[in-house]
Motif scaffolding. Structure first.
Motif, PDB file in Angstrom:
ATOM      1  N   SER A 104       8.858  66.147  12.328  1.00 48.63           N
ATOM      2  CA  SER A 104       7.952  65.373  13.183  1.00 48.63           C
ATOM      3  C   SER A 104       7.324  64.217  12.398  1.00 48.63           C
ATOM      4  O   SER A 104       7.315  63.071  12.854  1.00 48.63           O
ATOM      5  CB  SER A 104       6.876  66.312  13.731  1.00 48.63           C
ATOM      6  OG  SER A 104       5.807  65.569  14.240  1.00 48.63           O
ATOM      7  N   TYR A 105       6.825  64.508  11.187  1.00 43.04           N
ATOM      8  CA  TYR A 105       6.236  63.437  10.359  1.00 43.04           C
ATOM      9  C   TYR A 105       7.274  62.381   9.999  1.00 43.04           C
ATOM     10  O   TYR A 105       6.953  61.210   9.797  1.00 43.04           O
ATOM     11  CB  TYR A 105       5.637  64.018   9.068  1.00 43.04           C
ATOM     12  CG  TYR A 105       4.329  64.740   9.277  1.00 43.04           C
ATOM     13  CD1 TYR A 105       3.210  64.078   9.777  1.00 43.04           C
ATOM     14  CD2 TYR A 105       4.199  66.095   8.968  1.00 43.04           C
ATOM     15  CE1 TYR A 105       2.007  64.744   9.970  1.00 43.04           C
ATOM     16  CE2 TYR A 105       3.000  66.771   9.150  1.00 43.04           C
ATOM     17  CZ  TYR A 105       1.905  66.083   9.656  1.00 43.04           C
ATOM     18  OH  TYR A 105       0.729  66.730   9.843  1.00 43.04           O
ATOM     19  N   ALA A 106       8.534  62.818   9.901  1.00 43.28           N
ATOM     20  CA  ALA A 106       9.604  61.868   9.547  1.00 43.28           C
ATOM     21  C   ALA A 106       9.936  60.950  10.721  1.00 43.28           C
ATOM     22  O   ALA A 106      10.686  59.980  10.565  1.00 43.28           O
ATOM     23  CB  ALA A 106      10.845  62.633   9.104  1.00 43.28           C
ATOM     24  N   GLY A 107       9.420  61.280  11.894  1.00 34.25           N
ATOM     25  CA  GLY A 107       9.652  60.431  13.067  1.00 34.25           C
ATOM     26  C   GLY A 107      10.995  60.671  13.713  1.00 34.25           C
ATOM     27  O   GLY A 107      11.566  59.776  14.337  1.00 34.25           O
ATOM     28  N   GLY A 108      11.504  61.901  13.576  1.00 34.53           N
ATOM     29  CA  GLY A 108      12.820  62.188  14.162  1.00 34.53           C
ATOM     30  C   GLY A 108      12.847  63.504  14.898  1.00 34.53           C
ATOM     31  O   GLY A 108      11.789  64.069  15.238  1.00 34.53           O
ATOM     32  N   LYS A 109      14.070  63.957  15.162  1.00 35.98           N
ATOM     33  CA  LYS A 109      14.260  65.200  15.906  1.00 35.98           C
ATOM     34  C   LYS A 109      14.996  66.255  15.090  1.00 35.98           C
ATOM     35  O   LYS A 109      15.101  67.402  15.498  1.00 35.98           O
ATOM     36  CB  LYS A 109      15.123  64.924  17.142  1.00 35.98           C
ATOM     37  CG  LYS A 109      14.477  64.077  18.187  1.00 35.98           C
ATOM     38  CD  LYS A 109      15.466  63.865  19.316  1.00 35.98           C
ATOM     39  CE  LYS A 109      14.821  63.049  20.405  1.00 35.98           C
ATOM     40  NZ  LYS A 109      15.784  62.556  21.380  1.00 35.98           N
ATOM     41  N   ASP A 110      15.595  65.825  13.979  1.00 36.10           N
ATOM     42  CA  ASP A 110      16.378  66.784  13.195  1.00 36.10           C
ATOM     43  C   ASP A 110      16.283  66.447  11.699  1.00 36.10           C
ATOM     44  O   ASP A 110      15.610  65.486  11.317  1.00 36.10           O
ATOM     45  CB  ASP A 110      17.835  66.823  13.674  1.00 36.10           C
ATOM     46  CG  ASP A 110      18.493  65.460  13.611  1.00 36.10           C
ATOM     47  OD1 ASP A 110      18.074  64.631  12.773  1.00 36.10           O
ATOM     48  OD2 ASP A 110      19.424  65.208  14.396  1.00 36.10           O
ATOM     49  N   LEU A 111      16.981  67.224  10.895  1.00 32.49           N
ATOM     50  CA  LEU A 111      16.848  67.082   9.435  1.00 32.49           C
ATOM     51  C   LEU A 111      17.286  65.713   8.916  1.00 32.49           C
ATOM     52  O   LEU A 111      16.798  65.244   7.894  1.00 32.49           O
ATOM     53  CB  LEU A 111      17.657  68.183   8.727  1.00 32.49           C
ATOM     54  CG  LEU A 111      17.150  69.618   8.904  1.00 32.49           C
ATOM     55  CD1 LEU A 111      18.093  70.605   8.221  1.00 32.49           C
ATOM     56  CD2 LEU A 111      15.738  69.772   8.343  1.00 32.49           C
ATOM     57  N   ASN A 112      18.205  65.072   9.654  1.00 26.19           N
ATOM     58  CA  ASN A 112      18.677  63.749   9.206  1.00 26.19           C
ATOM     59  C   ASN A 112      17.540  62.754   9.064  1.00 26.19           C
ATOM     60  O   ASN A 112      17.574  61.877   8.208  1.00 26.19           O
ATOM     61  CB  ASN A 112      19.708  63.198  10.205  1.00 26.19           C
ATOM     62  CG  ASN A 112      21.056  63.819   9.955  1.00 26.19           C
ATOM     63  OD1 ASN A 112      21.410  64.078   8.801  1.00 26.19           O
ATOM     64  ND2 ASN A 112      21.789  64.101  11.013  1.00 26.19           N
TER      65      ASN A 112
END
Ligand SMILES: NC(=O)C1=CN([C@@H]2O[C@H](COP(=O)(O)OP(=O)(O)OC[C@H]3O[C@@H](n4cnc5c(N)ncnc54)[C@H](OP(=O)(O)O)[C@@H]3O)[C@@H](O)[C@H]2O)C=CC1
Ligand SMILES: Nc1nc2c(ncn2[C@@H]2O[C@H](COP(=O)(O)O)[C@@H](O)[C@H]2O)c(=O)[nH]1
Length: 324
Positions: free
Chosen positions: A297-305
């Motif tokens: 979530s902090y990375a601004g995405g939906k998955d590990l990528n």
């Protein structure tokens, strides 16, 4: 070369796009299988046993069985297959291990995953074993380690390894850096970063994880899987007995190159220690997954990528101020 480790780094948040952390997908493909989370308990006798291996495989986790009861490995593979589960074992590089591979072939017992598990993985004898396994058991997904340099990643990959495991000396039970002067202790994350720049196959970051956030940091710097020893030891399911001292409860954690493991004080590069008892490993793994979902979530995405793309800053240990 820039030397830094987990505590020296913070990842920089991006604009979030998910409504709930539950929507973040932590699954990871490794070999032909997809696992729940990019975490694997260390293949150490103080971390994993058959019972835990079964539970991990049944519940969608990757595992690697240790190699310290070599005579039990064939039956272990058969038992996992009878239960419809994948088999993942470790091997060494001594002459007897070639006979073991021959025996697997003779009995048509084929593990889905094999890990070559030695202290110094960038070695002609590891390469020899890679060739042998790839010739005899071409369908087994083969990880080779442990290594510390881009040269080692390139060479082991080119010689046939399907994945490489990075980490020489950063482990909690490790004394390699003190006894030999070598290794990635204190700069494991930087070593992972260097290795990932040349890797064309998956990397396992092995050793030095002290906080759940270090899993996300490992992924940012190129790990597909993160191998964890001490933080996944000390549980109800961990091998060994519960020890009570002055009203506090512990379990033992010992290095695979410790005197305890070897049964003799010869080429010892590991120690034994007490780990505070932590309850069930199921809760620890669940918390690791929840924290990784937050990281996504902090990375601004939906998955590990999404974690692989975030910016980072080097803060040189200051993130731990006041936390100890
Ligand atoms: N990740 C890490 O930092 C480390 C992990 N370990 C773990 O400890 C366990 C035992 O490891 P290991 O001692 O390699 O296993 P083994 O005892 O199976 O040794 C591997 C083989 O490599 C030879 N060898 C040559 N040079 C070295 C070297 N520098 N270090 C170790 N072996 C060497 C050994 O011969 P000889 O014994 O005659 O020298 C032996 O034949 C493994 O599970 C390993 O992962 C151990 C140390 C570091
Ligand atoms: N130098 C040594 N390293 C060891 C030994 N036994 C295991 N290990 C490595 O440590 C990691 C686990 O690290 P942790 O920080 O998560 O506890 C494990 O996977 C091995 O690679 C040893 O005796 N000496």
């Amino acid at each position: 070369m820039e030397a830094f480790d987990y505590d020296d780094i913070q990842l920089v948040p991006n604009k979030g796009i998910i409504k709930s952390r539950r929507d973040a997908d932590t699954s990871i493909k490794f070999g032909n299988r997809t696992f729940k989370i990019s975490v694997v308990p260390a293949n150490m006798e103080s971390v994993i046993d058959e019972k835990l291996a079964i539970w991990l495989a049944e519940n969608g986790y990757y595992y690697v069985m240790h190699r310290f009861q070599p005579e039990k490995r064939i039956d272990f593979i058969k038992m996992m297959h009878e239960k419809g589960l994948f088999a993942s074992i470790s091997v060494g590089i001594k002459d007897s291990e070639y006979k073991f591979i021959d025996q697997l072939v003779k009995e048509n017992v084929k593990p889905e995953y094999i890990t070559i598990d030695v202290a110094h993985g960038h070695s002609i004898y590891v390469i020899k074993m890679i060739h042998y396994i790839k010739e005899k058991l071409p369908d087994s997904f083969l990880t080779a380690g442990n290594i510390a340099t881009p040269e080692a990643v390139r060479e082991l990959e080119n010689e046939g390894a399907d994945a490489t495991k990075v980490g020489v000396g950063p482990g909690k039970a490790c004394i390699t850096k003190l006894k030999t002067g070598f290794g990635t202790g204190g700069w494991q994350l930087a070593a992972l970063r260097m290795c990932s720049k040349v890797a064309s196959k998956p990397l396992i970051a092995d050793g030095g994880i002290r906080h759940n956030g270090d899993i996300a940091k490992s992924i940012r710097f190129g790990a597909t899987m993160v191998m964890i020893g001490s933080m996944l030891a000390g549980h109800e399911e961990s091998p060994g007995n519960i020890i009570k001292i002055n009203g506090k409860t512990y379990k033992q954690y010992w290095g695979s190159a410790s005197e305890v493991q070897k049964g003799a004080y010869r080429n010892v590069e590991g120690k034994q220690m007490l780990i505070p008892y932590r309850g069930s490993i199921k809760d620890t793994l669940r918390e690791m997954q929840e924290d990784l979902q937050s990281s996504i979530s902090y990375a601004g995405g939906k998955d590990l990528n999404s974690i692989k793309l975030v910016d980072y800053v080097i803060v040189k240990n200051t993130i731990m101020d006041g936390d100890y």
